[in-house]
Design a protein around this motif. Structure first.
Motif, PDB file in Angstrom:
ATOM      1  N   TYR A  20       0.826  -1.210   0.000  1.00  0.00           N
ATOM      2  CA  TYR A  20       0.000   0.000   0.000  1.00  0.00           C
ATOM      3  C   TYR A  20       0.859   1.258   0.000  1.00  0.00           C
ATOM      4  O   TYR A  20       1.751   1.410   0.821  1.00  0.00           O
ATOM      5  CB  TYR A  20      -0.921   0.012   1.220  1.00  0.00           C
ATOM      6  N   SER A  21       0.591   2.165  -0.941  1.00  0.00           N
ATOM      7  CA  SER A  21       1.342   3.419  -1.026  1.00  0.00           C
ATOM      8  C   SER A  21       0.407   4.557  -1.416  1.00  0.00           C
ATOM      9  O   SER A  21       0.648   5.297  -2.357  1.00  0.00           O
ATOM     10  CB  SER A  21       2.491   3.292  -2.035  1.00  0.00           C
ATOM     11  N   ASN A  22      -0.697   4.636  -0.706  1.00  0.00           N
ATOM     12  CA  ASN A  22      -1.629   5.757  -0.842  1.00  0.00           C
ATOM     13  C   ASN A  22      -2.315   5.812  -2.204  1.00  0.00           C
ATOM     14  O   ASN A  22      -2.520   6.891  -2.771  1.00  0.00           O
ATOM     15  CB  ASN A  22      -0.920   7.086  -0.553  1.00  0.00           C
ATOM     16  N   GLN A  23      -2.686   4.655  -2.741  1.00  0.00           N
ATOM     17  CA  GLN A  23      -3.440   4.641  -3.979  1.00  0.00           C
ATOM     18  C   GLN A  23      -4.820   5.282  -3.785  1.00  0.00           C
ATOM     19  O   GLN A  23      -5.376   5.248  -2.693  1.00  0.00           O
ATOM     20  CB  GLN A  23      -3.635   3.198  -4.486  1.00  0.00           C
ATOM     21  N   LYS A  24      -5.355   5.839  -4.845  1.00  0.00           N
ATOM     22  CA  LYS A  24      -6.689   6.441  -4.784  1.00  0.00           C
ATOM     23  C   LYS A  24      -7.736   5.362  -5.000  1.00  0.00           C
ATOM     24  O   LYS A  24      -7.579   4.490  -5.860  1.00  0.00           O
ATOM     25  CB  LYS A  24      -6.834   7.529  -5.845  1.00  0.00           C
ATOM     26  N   VAL A  25      -8.803   5.428  -4.237  1.00  0.00           N
ATOM     27  CA  VAL A  25      -9.852   4.418  -4.309  1.00  0.00           C
ATOM     28  C   VAL A  25     -11.190   5.091  -4.599  1.00  0.00           C
ATOM     29  O   VAL A  25     -11.567   6.044  -3.913  1.00  0.00           O
ATOM     30  CB  VAL A  25      -9.957   3.623  -2.989  1.00  0.00           C
TER      31      VAL A  25
END
Length: 204
Positions: free
Chosen positions: A114-119
């Motif tokens: 996890y590296s701050n992906q947009k969801v």
């Protein structure tokens, strides 16, 4: 399969985390997915320094925030498929326990990606009053990479009336179906007891 497994763990977590702490029988599967995703990844983001020093902390986060709301028993029975009717109670308990431990380990490993992906979460949709299952779509947007569409398969627990995720479909591939195909062959060849031992060994 490795890519699919990483996506499975990274994204299955959306469907689980906050049911135990926030969900009530009135919470829809869409709300479960959205609240869970936001809460879980906020906690991971807030513990980045600790996770770098103590990577095993991720397992604790998974145990606390994710597993209480994963319908791992239903998933385990789905994976057993045709073999389920030939099992003893003891065998089922051991397999469910091994599968749960395997999921904890797998989730924890994949969540390190996890590296701050947009969801983007699917908007609330009207369900029938007596609906027992639902599919909820989520889109993962990662800069410089193609968008990933995931469909979470949810079911409503008949006793608690809570919605829980038991499967996800990534790029048309069901994780339950994939794992069922993999383990069913091994169960046929080696027997359930041996496969359960293998799962437990992987999870340790």
């Amino acid at each position: 399969m490795k890519k699919l497994l990483v996506l499975f763990v990274l994204l299955t977590s959306f469907g689980q985390n906050s049911i135990a702490t926030e969900a009530t029988p009135s919470v829809s599967p869409y709300q479960v997915i959205e609240v869970t995703g936001n809460n879980l990844f906020t906690k991971i983001a807030n513990n980045q320094d600790a996770l770098k020093k103590f990577p095993d902390l991720m397992r604790d986060i998974v145990e606390q925030e994710l597993m209480p709301s994963v319908d791992y028993q239903y998933a385990a029975f789905k994976i057993l498929g045709k073999h389920l009717r030939n099992t003893t109670k003891e065998q089922r308990v051991k397999f469910i326990t091994a599968m749960r431990s395997y999921l904890v380990r797998t989730y924890a490993n994949a969540l390190t990606q996890y590296s701050n992906q947009k969801v983007l979460f699917e908007p609330e949709a009207k369900l029938k009053d007596n609906a027992k299952s639902a599919s909820v779509d989520v889109k993962i947007i990662d800069s410089g990479k193609p968008d990933i569409k995931i469909t979470f398969q949810m079911r409503k627990d008949t006793q608690s009336q809570e919605w829980k995720a038991y499967d996800m479909v990534v790029e048309g591939i069901s994780l339950i179906s994939s794992k069922q195909s993999e383990l069913n062959r091994r169960i046929s060849d080696l027997g359930l007891d041996q496969v359960t031992l293998e799962l437990a060994s992987i999870a340790s």
